[in-house]
Design a protein around this motif. Structure first.
Motif, PDB file in Angstrom:
ATOM      1  N   ILE A   1     -69.791  27.015 -12.455  1.00 60.44           N
ATOM      2  CA  ILE A   1     -70.130  25.767 -11.441  1.00 60.44           C
ATOM      3  C   ILE A   1     -69.022  24.745 -11.331  1.00 60.44           C
ATOM      4  N   MET A   2     -68.390  24.333 -12.357  1.00 57.31           N
ATOM      5  CA  MET A   2     -67.258  23.545 -11.893  1.00 57.31           C
ATOM      6  C   MET A   2     -66.483  24.097 -11.001  1.00 57.31           C
ATOM      7  N   LYS A   3     -66.029  25.236 -11.127  1.00 55.47           N
ATOM      8  CA  LYS A   3     -64.910  26.104 -10.406  1.00 55.47           C
ATOM      9  C   LYS A   3     -65.439  26.469  -9.099  1.00 55.47           C
ATOM     10  N   GLU A   4     -66.596  26.307  -8.492  1.00 60.16           N
ATOM     11  CA  GLU A   4     -67.269  26.882  -7.687  1.00 60.16           C
ATOM     12  C   GLU A   4     -66.688  26.049  -6.260  1.00 60.16           C
ATOM     13  N   GLU A   5     -66.222  26.884  -5.513  1.00 62.79           N
ATOM     14  CA  GLU A   5     -65.335  26.471  -4.193  1.00 62.79           C
ATOM     15  C   GLU A   5     -66.330  26.036  -3.083  1.00 62.79           C
ATOM     16  N   ASP A   6     -67.310  26.655  -3.058  1.00 60.89           N
ATOM     17  CA  ASP A   6     -68.135  26.360  -1.943  1.00 60.89           C
ATOM     18  C   ASP A   6     -69.141  25.278  -2.596  1.00 60.89           C
ATOM     19  N   LYS A   7     -68.818  24.062  -1.654  1.00 64.27           N
ATOM     20  CA  LYS A   7     -69.302  22.714  -2.155  1.00 64.27           C
ATOM     21  C   LYS A   7     -70.829  22.734  -2.047  1.00 64.27           C
ATOM     22  N   GLU A   8     -71.516  23.214  -1.194  1.00 64.73           N
ATOM     23  CA  GLU A   8     -72.880  23.284  -0.945  1.00 64.73           C
ATOM     24  C   GLU A   8     -73.469  23.931  -2.079  1.00 64.73           C
ATOM     25  N   LYS A   9     -72.855  25.083  -2.310  1.00 60.97           N
ATOM     26  CA  LYS A   9     -73.453  25.867  -3.504  1.00 60.97           C
ATOM     27  C   LYS A   9     -73.184  25.423  -4.747  1.00 60.97           C
ATOM     28  N   GLN A  10     -72.104  24.723  -5.029  1.00 58.82           N
ATOM     29  CA  GLN A  10     -71.806  23.889  -6.167  1.00 58.82           C
ATOM     30  C   GLN A  10     -72.979  22.832  -6.514  1.00 58.82           C
ATOM     31  N   ALA A  11     -73.246  21.978  -5.269  1.00 59.58           N
ATOM     32  CA  ALA A  11     -74.250  20.879  -5.392  1.00 59.58           C
ATOM     33  C   ALA A  11     -75.622  21.707  -5.817  1.00 59.58           C
ATOM     34  N   SER A  12     -76.040  22.734  -5.231  1.00 61.04           N
ATOM     35  CA  SER A  12     -77.306  23.366  -5.532  1.00 61.04           C
ATOM     36  C   SER A  12     -77.180  23.994  -6.955  1.00 61.04           C
ATOM     37  N   LEU A  13     -76.127  24.377  -7.527  1.00 60.49           N
ATOM     38  CA  LEU A  13     -76.174  24.801  -8.890  1.00 60.49           C
ATOM     39  C   LEU A  13     -76.456  23.633  -9.835  1.00 60.49           C
ATOM     40  N   LEU A  14     -75.624  22.496  -9.609  1.00 62.06           N
ATOM     41  CA  LEU A  14     -75.658  21.167 -10.113  1.00 62.06           C
ATOM     42  C   LEU A  14     -77.425  20.674 -10.001  1.00 62.06           C
ATOM     43  N   ARG A  15     -77.888  20.759  -8.962  1.00 61.32           N
ATOM     44  CA  ARG A  15     -79.299  20.356  -8.794  1.00 61.32           C
ATOM     45  C   ARG A  15     -80.359  21.082  -9.617  1.00 61.32           C
ATOM     46  N   LEU A  16     -80.000  22.541  -9.737  1.00 58.28           N
ATOM     47  CA  LEU A  16     -80.822  23.318 -10.536  1.00 58.28           C
ATOM     48  C   LEU A  16     -80.582  23.068 -11.939  1.00 58.28           C
ATOM     49  N   SER A  17     -79.382  22.684 -12.291  1.00 55.46           N
ATOM     50  CA  SER A  17     -79.106  22.428 -13.716  1.00 55.46           C
ATOM     51  C   SER A  17     -79.899  21.216 -14.009  1.00 55.46           C
ATOM     52  N   GLN A  18     -79.899  20.232 -13.323  1.00 55.29           N
ATOM     53  CA  GLN A  18     -80.606  18.973 -13.439  1.00 55.29           C
ATOM     54  C   GLN A  18     -82.074  19.129 -13.593  1.00 55.29           C
ATOM     55  N   VAL A  19     -82.685  20.014 -12.608  1.00 56.65           N
ATOM     56  CA  VAL A  19     -84.052  20.148 -12.748  1.00 56.65           C
ATOM     57  C   VAL A  19     -84.426  21.072 -14.159  1.00 56.65           C
ATOM     58  N   CYS A  20     -83.452  21.777 -14.522  1.00 57.75           N
ATOM     59  CA  CYS A  20     -83.820  22.485 -15.672  1.00 57.75           C
ATOM     60  C   CYS A  20     -83.777  21.534 -17.211  1.00 57.75           C
ATOM     61  N   MET A  21     -82.777  20.713 -16.889  1.00 56.12           N
ATOM     62  CA  MET A  21     -82.567  19.680 -17.884  1.00 56.12           C
ATOM     63  C   MET A  21     -84.037  18.630 -18.080  1.00 56.12           C
ATOM     64  N   GLN A  22     -84.309  18.282 -16.820  1.00 50.69           N
ATOM     65  CA  GLN A  22     -85.529  17.394 -16.710  1.00 50.69           C
ATOM     66  C   GLN A  22     -86.825  18.136 -17.162  1.00 50.69           C
ATOM     67  N   GLN A  23     -87.124  19.576 -17.042  1.00 56.15           N
ATOM     68  CA  GLN A  23     -88.149  20.163 -17.259  1.00 56.15           C
ATOM     69  C   GLN A  23     -87.981  20.419 -18.810  1.00 56.15           C
ATOM     70  N   LEU A  24     -86.923  20.684 -19.489  1.00 61.16           N
ATOM     71  CA  LEU A  24     -86.755  20.540 -20.758  1.00 61.16           C
ATOM     72  C   LEU A  24     -87.036  19.429 -21.611  1.00 61.16           C
ATOM     73  N   GLU A  25     -86.374  18.453 -21.022  1.00 63.52           N
ATOM     74  CA  GLU A  25     -86.763  17.228 -21.536  1.00 63.52           C
ATOM     75  C   GLU A  25     -87.937  16.719 -21.461  1.00 63.52           C
ATOM     76  N   MET A  26     -88.770  17.109 -20.385  1.00 62.72           N
ATOM     77  CA  MET A  26     -90.431  16.795 -20.487  1.00 62.72           C
ATOM     78  C   MET A  26     -91.015  17.670 -21.174  1.00 62.72           C
ATOM     79  N   GLY A  27     -90.865  18.636 -21.191  1.00 63.57           N
ATOM     80  CA  GLY A  27     -91.636  19.887 -22.127  1.00 63.57           C
ATOM     81  C   GLY A  27     -91.446  19.391 -23.495  1.00 63.57           C
ATOM     82  N   LEU A  28     -90.138  18.940 -24.031  1.00 58.77           N
ATOM     83  CA  LEU A  28     -89.917  18.720 -25.209  1.00 58.77           C
ATOM     84  C   LEU A  28     -90.605  17.588 -25.662  1.00 58.77           C
TER      85      LEU A  28
END
Ligand code: ARG
Length: 588
Positions: free
Chosen positions: A550-577
């Protein structure tokens, strides 16, 4: 509730089958277990052949032709004998995920507020401290109340204190021996009793086991305790006033223990609150000829058409006039059905009480309660020690819940000290981390098993930071949070969800399972489904993170998407817990 991709595809396929004059339900689509061959598959053509539709391969091709171009579908392959493999468009996945992520309940909630679910759990007894046997009902019951509420039901939880049985008479008699001059014992005093309790919880914890032991060996003492219980139930003012003190000092300690566990109740009612309902209940049972007199006792017999007993009778009133555990439970259900108008009542109580609930529920059925209300014993198995017997302290005594929590904290402190936790963390924060890790340890270890199963208590294993444990999940959440923090400092912002690579797709599909997982958990009253989902999600994220740099991803749009996916994943884990009653940590 947000529809799943399976559901949307099933509709499309169902219509195609209909167009071929075949049943709509043949169009059911499922996730494929071969992601290389397809995201989803439909096996309806084979079932159609059984209905006389001829060659399944030909049917499958016709279905594919009938569907034609569709905005959800990237590609369909027909494979012998007649499977249809489906690849979904990335835009369809990201569209669904965007909808899911924008929803405060991840697409799982429904409008169910007019359905009242009452959950009876906890069931601690006055004057006895909670022990390991009270752990499961607290953890499972609390998780179920959170999940049902989240789903959209109106939920009312009740602690249903054990405050009306013979142990109350034992306490009264025990105290009378120690302090006979208290006004509560003088029958001529009927009001203006002291507002201050004559006993502390520590006193009660001494008196209760002594008296209970005495009653076992001395029939005269047992008789006195029974008589005192009856007088209390019949309303003797001094006893009622004293009893109120017993309840109050106990509840204060109980609230401390439940507070440590992060478990709360809407109602702190007890068996005693059923008292006003006992008279009308017994009248109705007699009027409807459901109960009978048997050797001076009032009972509900359970007989088949031939008049044979199918199970032991429910004893409502003993010959001495005292009411029983079953009586208070039936009267409480009477209130929940008639006054509270609950549609569902769940009893999250030990499986060893199955017979008791069968009897209470059978009597309730005879009263017709089942016409409006569904009542269920959502029972659980035993927590055993490594010897396979119910869990005890090292010296063989009953393990108090409070001590168990302290043990889990001690273990958490050790593990934290051994891990390379940030050195700038204050002692106070470390203590908070230890507490949350300990609670996650106990709760996840309990909830991850299907509730009806017994499990072996192994604190060391439960506390591991690797494997299917609470601390592992907390660690994953903290890890994603730290990734997101780093990203925000380099201003790599979370962007649109794209779901282009295989890893992103796999993680997206996992996230999209959430509403169905919540449904299954609700339907089976079984939080282990949610545990399983969260664990798989955390693992899926790990492999995603390893493959996507993620942090080394050159394509900024892709990087932003990967971060957003990470964020959603974290939120769902947090909500589920959170739905499991587990608080997460920012870092650990
Ligand atoms: N106080 C009971 C016990 O310790 C549990 C109560 C369970 N709930 C109920 N409605 N019976 O065994």
């Amino acid at each position: 509730m947000l529809s799943s991709i399976e559901h949307d595809l099933s509709e499309i396929f169902g219509k195609a089958f209909e167009a071929l004059e075949l049943p709509n339900k043949l169009g059911i689509v499922q996730r494929s277990n071969r992601p290389d061959l397809g995201d989803y598959q439909c096996n309806g053509a084979m079932a159609a052949a059984k209905l006389g539709a001829g060659n399944p391969f030909v049917t499958a091709e016709k279905v594919v032709a009938a569907i034609g171009d569709n905005e959800l579908i990237e590609k369909m392959d027909v494979v012998r004998p007649g499977f249809i493999n489906v690849f979904v468009k990335a835009a369809a996945i990201s569209g669904k995920l965007t909808q899911l992520a924008a929803d405060s309940h991840f697409g799982a909630a429904e409008e169910l507020a007019d359905h009242k679910v009452m959950i009876d759990f906890g069931g601690p007894n006055v004057a006895k401290s909670m022990h390991v046997g009270h752990l499961r009902t607290a953890i499972i019951g609390d998780s179920l109340q959170r999940i049902f509420r989240f789903k959209g039901y109106e939920v009312v939880s009740d602690a249903h204190l054990g405050d009306w049985g013979t142990q109350m008479g034992m306490l009264i008699e025990g105290l009378k021996k120690r302090q006979p001059d208290l006004p509560y014992f003088d029958p001529s005093v009927t009001d203006n009793f002291p507002t201050e309790s004559p006993v502390t919880i520590q006193d009660l914890e001494v008196i209760y086991p002594e008296e209970s032991g005495l009653c076992k060996s001395d029939p005269e003492a047992a008789e006195k305790a029974r008589a005192a219980t009856l007088e209390l139930q019949n309303g003797r003012p001094g006893y009622r006033a004293l009893w109120k003190h017993f309840v109050n000092v106990s509840v204060a300690t109980l609230k401390r223990d439940y507070g440590e566990l992060g478990v709360s109740f809407d109602l702190w009612k007890g068996e005693s609150d059923a008292d006003p309902f006992i008279t009308p209940l017994l009248e109705e049972l007699v009027d409807k000829a459901i109960s009978i007199q048997d050797q001076g006792a009032l009972i509900v017999p359970f007989r088949d058409d031939e008049g044979e007993n199918i199970m032991p009778p429910l004893i409502l009133r003993k010959s001495d006039g005292a009411v029983m555990y079953g009586t208070t439970d039936l009267a409480t259900l009477y209130e929940r059905v008639r006054d509270d108008k609950a549609q569902t009542v769940l009893y999250v109580v030990d499986g060893r009480q199955q017979q008791h609930f069968k009897q209470v529920f059978a009597a309730a059925d005879l009263l017709g309660f089942d016409a409006t209300t569904q009542y269920e014993h959502s029972y659980f198995g035993t927590v055993n020690g490594k010897d396979g017997k119910p869990f005890k302290t090292r010296t063989g005594g009953v393990m108090k819940l409070h001590d168990l929590i302290q043990m889990a904290k001690e273990e958490a402190r050790k593990k934290i000290a051994a891990s390379n936790i940030d050195s700038d963390i204050s002692d106070e924060e470390k203590e908070d981390i230890a507490h949350k890790v300990a609670i996650s340890t106990l709760k996840f270890a309990d909830l991850r098993n299907f509730r009806i199963k017994d499990y072996v208590f192994d604190l060391e294993k439960f506390s591991e930071f690797e494997g299917k444990t609470g601390p592992y999940l907390l660690m994953q959440v903290a890890r994603i949070k730290s990734i997101l923090r780093k990203a925000s400092t380099v201003s790599a912002l979370a962007g649109e969800l794209l779901a282009t690579s295989q890893n992103e797709k796999a993680l997206s599909f996992r996230l999209l399972d959430f509403p169905a997982v919540i449904d299954r958990t609700v339907e089976k009253r079984a939080p282990h489904y949610l545990c399983e989902h969260l664990y798989s999600l955390a693992q899926e994220y790990s492999s995603f993170y390893q493959k996507q740099h993620i942090m080394k991803e050159e394509d900024k749009e892709k990087q932003a998407s990967l971060l957003r996916l990470s964020q959603v994943c974290m939120q769902q884990l947090e909500m589920g817990l959170n739905l499991l009653g587990i608080d997460t940590l920012e870092r650990m």
